[in-house]
Write a protein that holds these residues in place. Sequence first.
Motif, short mmCIF file in Angstrom:
data_model
loop_
_atom_site.label_atom_id
_atom_site.label_comp_id
_atom_site.label_asym_id
_atom_site.label_seq_id
_atom_site.Cartn_x
_atom_site.Cartn_y
_atom_site.Cartn_z
N TYR A 101 1.04 4.41 -0.70
CA TYR A 101 0.26 5.61 -1.00
C TYR A 101 1.19 6.79 -1.29
O TYR A 101 2.13 7.04 -0.54
N VAL A 161 -8.73 -0.88 -0.76
CA VAL A 161 -7.86 -0.63 0.39
C VAL A 161 -7.93 -1.84 1.34
O VAL A 161 -6.92 -2.28 1.88
N THR A 173 -3.64 9.25 4.04
CA THR A 173 -4.22 8.09 3.35
C THR A 173 -5.74 8.03 3.48
O THR A 173 -6.39 7.30 2.75
N ASP A 191 -7.69 8.76 0.25
CA ASP A 191 -7.47 7.87 -0.88
C ASP A 191 -8.73 7.82 -1.75
O ASP A 191 -9.84 7.65 -1.25
N TYR A 230 0.85 -1.21 0.00
CA TYR A 230 0.00 0.00 0.00
C TYR A 230 0.88 1.25 0.00
O TYR A 230 0.93 1.99 0.96
#
Lengths: 256, 256
Positions: A169, A204, A194, A197, A167
Amino acid sequence: MAIQDGDFVRVDFTGSIKETDEIFDTTSEDIAEEAGILVENKKYGPIPIIVGGNHLLPAIEEAIIGSEAGESVHVSVTPENGFGQRNPNLIQLIPMKEFKKQGMTPVRGMKISTENGNGKIISVNGGRVKVDFNHDLAGKNLEYDVTVVELIEDDEEKIKSMIELHYSYPNMDYDNIEIKFDGSTVSIKLDEITRFDQQSYMDVTFARFRISKDIWDNMDYEKVQFVDEFEKIVEEAPDEEVEAEVETEVEADAEE
Amino acid sequence: MAIQDGDFVRVDFTGSIKETDEIFDTTSEDIAEEAGILVENKKYGPIPIIVGGNHLLPAIEEAIIGSEAGESVHVSVTPENGFGQRNPNLIQLIPMKEFKKQGMTPVRGMKISTENGNGKIISVNGGRVKVDFNHDLAGKNLEYDVTVVELIEDDEEKIKSMIELHYSYPNMDYDNIEIKFDGSTVSIKLDEITRFDQQSYMDVTFARFRISKDIWDNMDYEKVQFVDEFEKIVEEAPDEEVEAEVETEVEADAEE
């Protein structure tokens, strides 16, 4: 200390096709540029994996077992251990009219994406278009140079490395990730950025599941919590109010 | 017990336009059907609000203060306290070619959505289309019948009511919401089904922020945590293995 199965490490690697020496993948920006395969906006540099975690080809992960951090290992990967043999049934003829329907003009070398997966047009002949759905690297013998650049030993850093892998980000500050341990439970507060997102919550969730699974399978924890905390915003008195108070005091003094 | 400012309640209401008696909104499915304004898939029934929480028109929330659960209250709302006066500047002429660009044929009564908000076409005259961007209820005197059907007193139920108001995920089981209190912190585990929400993570964050803000502003908690927990899946031994063990034992017995 020699690298063992289950270790969390960061690796650099470069893969080439044995027959042609063509480089098809690398973690090094310089090598990618030299080989003409630089991808814009791709983050280069060592990637975090777990040895035996199926994050790279198993043959590569096995090859680094026993090496030392900093040591380079060369791995030869046969098609069986790589991307499989070429399957002639995956070469298919598609009528030209299917392309026209989509407003596409098929050209040799064009990559296309269909319900059957990704393919490459290998010939266009009148009304028929021949598409190869084999993986680009199917049937190829591959050569990898792999270097474990870091052995990750701290639990917090191990978990952060799996967040980075599953992940990553954009602009997430890894120093703003809060990780707490309580018995067999790990509790993770990601950087607040995050929360914005644009991906679906479900996507996610899948990333979080992969992070959690790598933690269960390779560390001594059985529960992984992702926590989003919302804290009451205490409004500060604006500056004007403070000034007004001072004025009132001055007036009061004058009256005395 | 008379309803007070800050109370968590469930209310039923029906709103109509004074001049025409036309019903424009209701929480009752029967009344909606009778009035011809039934919306398919809409969940009817009392809705949870906080009195003074700005979940309904402030005039309505004020009117129920002092009433008793079960008691019906009638509220007259002037345009000033409702959706504002009509603003003639919000009636605009839009050239027909703007509609054609979008492949639309404007018709009187059609609702449209633009960068300037939502509007209703009030006339089509040659090359010019007149659109009214005023709120449908602007300039109207409104009459509401409001009944507080329930006063919510339990903290857990108060929080669930705000989840229902701000994040009513389809098929969420409210019995599967886990709420824990620790000092000034509330920790919420939603039903796991919500992890598969196709909405963006950001939109879910906004809903969670609204839930959290209603909790801070109206309850004695200052931190709200949303927790997603992933627990190690322990694979059960398949039946065959158990049978195999039994067989082995039998053999061992026979040998004795």
